[in-house]
Design a protein around this motif. Structure first.
Motif, mmCIF file in Angstrom:
data_model
loop_
_atom_site.group_PDB
_atom_site.id
_atom_site.type_symbol
_atom_site.label_atom_id
_atom_site.label_comp_id
_atom_site.label_asym_id
_atom_site.label_seq_id
_atom_site.Cartn_x
_atom_site.Cartn_y
_atom_site.Cartn_z
ATOM 1 N N ARG A 76 21.474 -37.523 4.374
ATOM 2 C CA ARG A 76 22.279 -36.605 3.561
ATOM 3 C C ARG A 76 22.035 -36.847 2.073
ATOM 4 N N LEU A 80 23.048 -31.616 13.154
ATOM 5 C CA LEU A 80 22.991 -32.232 11.827
ATOM 6 C C LEU A 80 21.544 -32.446 11.382
ATOM 7 N N LEU A 102 27.235 -30.566 3.508
ATOM 8 C CA LEU A 102 26.646 -30.707 4.843
ATOM 9 C C LEU A 102 27.631 -30.274 5.921
ATOM 10 N N LEU A 137 22.849 -33.778 -0.685
ATOM 11 C CA LEU A 137 23.973 -32.975 -0.215
ATOM 12 C C LEU A 137 25.239 -33.815 -0.224
ATOM 13 N N GLN A 182 20.081 -29.193 10.127
ATOM 14 C CA GLN A 182 20.567 -28.833 8.800
ATOM 15 C C GLN A 182 19.930 -29.704 7.711
ATOM 16 N N LEU A 183 19.629 -30.953 8.058
ATOM 17 C CA LEU A 183 19.043 -31.889 7.097
ATOM 18 C C LEU A 183 17.515 -31.826 7.071
#
Length: 273
Positions: A24, A63, A34, A29, A66-67
């Motif tokens: 993250r 997750l 996030l 972010l 998204q990352l």
């Protein structure tokens, strides 16, 4: 234990919460940002980062998506969270990857008489077409022994570097690509490779009239290479497999080089300028 192996071991031994927080922060972010993208509460995300909550398999993959975590590192996140890896890794000569290997060979062959190479994420050459070999004349044998690394081949003082007429620009471009890879993957092998390349003497930026002229408008960085046929100007494009689910394919890239002028095109076609 080598530095690269030590870093890798430490990275793999980290908890899921530590790995998640690291990715993250690497993506710059906040927890709020996030959590919003993953459609979960900030509290839940905070609990996962501190180890107070362990995520489901679906949550880990959500997750990671998204990352924009690479497939290899997604497996590490899954294992750290107590789940089995999701993505397989095969050798490129594995029968299951036969269609992909044939596609790679087809692209390399079809690009002749111009050079093309296939390489992995550590810049190690997997395959080349026949147009590459003549360009390597004069390169120190130790750079051509075993696994050939494109960074070393290009920028090492005993590699192609002495023949690259715009070495400062090419070096800066390649280091920028390597730096972006490190930002994306946190790969310890790439971190060590960056340190190795930076330990070599940096070229002096020489802006002659011939090199200062930029027909590409700053959009690409061509390689200007001295050769027995005269200066060669090449620019490259990179091709990757779309939406791969295999780690090997996800980390494979094909670099195809094109002539930047007619003299270069004639030289590769075996014609005299």
């Amino acid at each position: 234990m080598s530095t690269a192996r030590a870093r890798t071991t430490a990275h793999k031994a980290a908890s899921f919460g530590d790995l998640l927080r690291d990715w993250r922060q690497r993506r710059r972010l906040s927890q709020l940002a996030l959590a919003s993208e993953a459609e979960i509460s900030t509290r839940h995300l905070s609990f996962m980062e501190t180890g107070r909550a362990m995520p489901s398999r679906t949550m880990v993959l959500r997750l990671a998506e998204q990352l924009e975590v690479p497939l290899r590192e997604r497996n590490e996140l899954l294992v750290a969270a107590g789940h089995a890896p999701e993505f397989v890794e095969r050798r490129l000569d594995d029968p299951a990857l036969g269609p992909a290997r044939r596609a790679v060979d087809l692209v390399l062959k079809a690009h002749e008489p111009f050079p093309a190479i296939a390489l992995d994420r550590h810049w190690t050459i997997i395959a080349t077409n026949e147009a590459v070999a003549p360009l390597l004349e004069g390169v120190a044998p130790h750079l051509l022994a075993g696994a050939i690394n494109v960074m070393r081949l290009s920028l090492h003082p005993e590699g192609l570097a002495p023949r690259i007429l715009n070495l400062a620009e090419v070096r800066a471009h390649l280091l920028d690509r390597l730096r972006r890879q490190i930002d994306m993957s946190a790969d310890p092998v790439l971190i060590d490779l960056m340190a190795e390349v930076k330990s070599w003497p940096a070229p002096i930026h020489i802006a002659t009239a011939a090199l200062a002229h930029d027909p590409y408008g700053g959009l690409v960085v061509p390689v200007k290479l001295a050769s027995p046929a005269g200066p060669l100007t090449l620019f490259s494009t990179t091709t990757v497999f779309g939406s791969p689910l295999d780690i090997t394919l996800a980390e494979l890239a094909i670099e195809t080089f094109f002539p930047g002028d007619e003299a270069t095109a004639r030289a590769f076609r075996g014609q005299r300028p």
